[in-house]
Write an enzyme that holds these catalytic residues in place. Structure first.
Site: not given
Length: 452
Positions: A167, A393
């Site tokens: 992070h 996708d």
């Protein structure tokens, strides 16, 4: 325990390592205060592709190209000791010598199927923790661990692609941007780095603060493990689905009850207020105790001058709305939403930079151990429903579900995902078991949620 077996673990490096523009990235106070935060983990479930897809080799080849663009993820965290004042400094080494690459894990479960993962009523099975990489890895472990790890787990009729990331390197907007790019490259064999814009790094935007920032060595000592095992069984996970209509109703209700002509309450603020009141109502807290609604605010466009929306890095500020339990429950949901709205609007350039300057003067790594399930008086709204989840996708179809991993799991953690239907939101909740039981019997809560 689910029979999740690791088939292979490897390091995927950028296709090209000799780009001279890749140098050091110096962490800001907002990065450094996350030294002891777990790697956030997210994952996407897909139907199984045709065997001719050559799943693993295709994913690894396209990942190598994507890392050329998002090169900080293949860098490494470096610590320098400043013996003259007993401090340490950190930086991300992104050049060809510092590039350690991303970890890529290929796993499988021969007994599990998609229906085992997508359980009725949004229940999250315990075995899901084995579907994520970088479990119990914290930002400071980036000194020896890759800054990005990915795991591809094949089940009988599906595949789960998950990731864990440091992070200090990136926030949710940046990691999902990376995933969008990786999936596009993977789905189109003719796609390559030349078809994508160069990464826009944030640079150093904090005037009056010199870098690298020096952190007292005492603040970077590894904290002793918390005795928290006994707490974990008291928490359960559940995914709640809010349709576009659910959210529209909540927004209308909140604005009507708030009666404010100055602030328009958003659907997300209304949802946050609804979840906050509903969980606290069943928490068993006394009326005079304080309770908090915490959520992250993207500061890119709030800074002066503003940064580009596509700017890569960790650019979030944690906002906190605080009231007493009595105030929260005595007032309507619209009142709670108004407190959240005011808090969000208060996240300004001045507040952001003042925090940074004050933090440098008195460095405190306040987040030690925050990866434990210790929060009880708060709801923590994590991630964002605006991230493009279902557009990923990889070449054999879009995801059919999204889940959060065990990293930073705590009681009251609510991870927000874009829903699969346009305008909907999924909330992956980690709640005390007794709160969840009561919540599932709460008519007021259930009238605004869709149980699948």
């Amino acid at each position: 325990m689910a029979d999740v077996t690791v088939i292979s673990s490897s390091i995927v490096r950028p296709q090209n390592l000799n780009q001279s523009c890749r140098t050091k990235i110096h962490p800001t106070p907002f990065d450094l205060k996350l030294l002891y935060v777990d790697y956030p983990q997210r994952g996407l479930l897909f139907h199984k592709p045709d065997p001719e897809t050559h799943l693993i080799s295709r994913l690894k080849t396209s990942l190598s190209t994507a890392l050329d663009i998002y090169f900080p993820f293949s860098g490494r965290l470096v610590k320098e000791e400043n013996l003259e004042d007993n401090t340490v400094s950190f930086y991300i080494d992104c050049d060809e010598h510092g590039s350690s690459g991303a970890k890529f894990v290929h796993a499988e479960s021969k007994s599990l199927s998609v229906s085992d993962i997508l359980q009725l009523h949004g229940s999250v099975p315990d075995f899901m923790s084995h579907f994520f990489p970088s479990v119990d890895v914290k930002s400071i472990n980036g000194l020896t661990e890759p800054l990005l790890a990915l795991q591809v787990t094949e089940v009988k009729d599906g595949v789960f692609i998950s990731f864990g990331y440091n992070h200090m390197v990136a926030d949710g907007a940046s990691i999902w941007s990376f995933l969008n790019t990786w999936s596009k490259i993977c789905s189109d064999d003719s796609d390559n780095q030349k078809n994508h814009n160069p990464l826009k790094l944030r640079g150093w935007f904090l005037d009056g603060i010199s870098f690298p920032i020096r952190v007292p060595a005492s603040e970077t000592a590894v904290p002793s493990p918390r005795q928290e095992t006994s707490l974990r069984p008291t928490s359960n996970e559940r995914v709640f689905h809010f349709t576009k209509r659910n959210l529209s109703n909540l927004k209308a209700k909140a604005n009507n009850e708030a009666g404010s002509s100055d602030l328009i309450i958003s659907s997300l603020q209304a949802l946050s207020a609804h979840l906050w009141r509903s969980t606290v109502r069943h928490s068993g807290m006394s009326r005079d105790e304080e309770t908090h609604c915490k959520l992250t605010v993207d500061m890119r466009q709030r800074l002066n001058p503003p940064l580009e929306k596509e700017c890569f890095g960790n650019l979030i500020l944690l906002g906190v709305a605080t009231v007493t339990v009595g105030e929260l429950l005595d007032n309507q949901m619209g009142w709670a939403a108004l407190q959240i709205s005011k808090m969000v609007h208060s996240q300004t350039d001045e507040k952001f930079k003042t925090f940074a300057k004050n933090w440098v003067r008195d460095v405190k790594i306040l987040e030690k151990g925050c990866g434990s399930p210790k929060v009880f008086d708060s709801v923590v709204m994590s991630s964002s429903p605006w991230f493009d989840v279902y557009g990923n996708d990889f070449g054999w179809g879009k995801p059919i579900a999204a889940r959060a991993g065990p990293g930073n799991s705590m009681r009251g953690k609510l991870v927000l995902f874009q829903g699969i239907e346009e305008g909907s939101i999924d909330v992956h909740a980690t709640l005390c078991s007794h709160v969840l039981v009561k919540l599932l019997a709460d008519v007021e809560f259930l009238e605004n949620v869709t149980i699948t």
